[in-house]
Design an enzyme around this catalytic site. Structure first.
Site, PDB file in Angstrom:
ATOM      1  N   GLU A 180      37.028  46.091  47.533  1.00 41.65           N
ATOM      2  CA  GLU A 180      36.934  45.762  46.106  1.00 41.65           C
ATOM      3  C   GLU A 180      35.974  44.584  45.913  1.00 41.65           C
ATOM      4  O   GLU A 180      36.017  43.621  46.655  1.00 41.65           O
ATOM      5  CB  GLU A 180      38.321  45.380  45.579  1.00 41.65           C
ATOM      6  N   ARG A 185      41.460  50.438  44.236  1.00 43.02           N
ATOM      7  CA  ARG A 185      41.417  50.708  42.791  1.00 43.02           C
ATOM      8  C   ARG A 185      40.273  51.647  42.421  1.00 43.02           C
ATOM      9  O   ARG A 185      39.459  52.020  43.247  1.00 43.02           O
ATOM     10  CB  ARG A 185      41.303  49.431  41.969  1.00 43.02           C
TER      11      ARG A 185
END
Ligand code: TTP
Length: 258
Positions: free
Chosen positions: A52, A125
């Site tokens: 991320e 995510r």
């Protein structure tokens, strides 16, 4: 390179790209997504974890013009968002979603182009949690106003639809833990920007994950998203240092995506 060599390289690469399975790891702030992603990376040679881009949000490069030429500086958008959410949430979600889009479009690592199995790209995510967890929550809290929310949804739908199969997920891994556990882990890691986070914020984000991935009550714009398989893993246990728990979790993941 001659054009035929380039063409052969590009088409073999594109063929591989079409075969990639894309998986996202979802879960509350500090639940342990990065730790789990590293575990996946070490467990399977066909798996590639795309980290991320939090550090990008902490260092947004700016070029300002001064009398004696351009000057480079950087600002911490994560800190600005937590400090003044009404002013910065929309900007933050725009930037986080764009950086997320880039990670979803990242080409396969060279070592996986040769692999015999189907390569799996794992994201921490996705463009979907950006919208249906964080941006939606900020809208409901009044930190993103209705005009900003309409603009956000408009470009988000457009981009996701345009990139279509190149960012399509195969499934989602939901690391599920109580907000209290996440609060404890968040305190332990001590990220400076997150010092002001209260339990009730994590409770709201927890409910957003539950509504989206368990209760399926979040109204999603994308048809394919509603049908995505979700693997729910119990992340309440401390899996970081427990080899047996790690093995159990990895077996569940492999069974799920085989
Ligand atoms: P997370 O994406 O939850 O990453 P994490 O480092 O907490 O994950 P883990 O500990 O499970 O490995 O969030 C990073 C920070 O960015 C966190 O403070 C929440 C914030 N954030 C938003 O405010 N909006 C967003 O859309 C995203 C993706 C993060």
């Amino acid at each position: 390179f001659s054009s035929s060599v380039l063409y052969r390289f590009a088409s073999s690469h594109m063929n591989r790209s079409n075969e990639i399975k894309r998986v996202s790891i979802e879960g509350n702030i500090a639940v342990g997504k990065s730790t789990f992603a590293k575990l996946l990376q070490s467990a399977g040679q066909d798996w590639e974890v795309i980290a991320e881009p939090v550090s990008k949000w902490q260092n947004v490069d700016q070029t300002t013009r001064t009398a004696d030429g351009a000057q480079q500086s950087s600002s911490n958008l994560l800190e600005m968002m937590y400090h003044d959410p009404k002013r910065w949430s929309y900007t933050f979600q725009t930037f986080s979603c764009m950086s997320r889009m880039r990670t979803h479009l990242q080409p396969l690592a060279a070592r996986l182009l040769q692999s015999t199995g189907t390569p799996v790209q794992v994201y921490e995510r996705s463009v979907y949690s950006d919208r249906y967890i964080f941006a939606l929550n900020m809208f409901e809290l009044g930190c993103i106003n209705s005009t900003e929310w309409a603009v956000y949804q408009d470009w988000h739908s457009f981009l996701v639809e345009q990139f279509g199969h190149r960012i399509q997920l195969e499934g989602i891994i939901y690391l599920r833990a109580s907000p209290q556990t996440c609060m404890e882990r968040l305190g332990r890691r001590g990220r400076m920007e997150e010092e002001g986070i209260q339990l009730d914020y994590l409770e709201k984000l927890h409910m957003k994950h539950e509504d989206w991935l368990i209760n399926k009550s979040t109204k999603v714009h994308f048809e394919h998203l509603a049908k995505l398989p979700v693997l729910v893993l119990d992340a309440e246990v401390e899996f970081e240092k427990d080899a047996k728990v790690q093995d159990d979790l990895l077996t569940k993941v492999k069974d799920f995506f085989s």
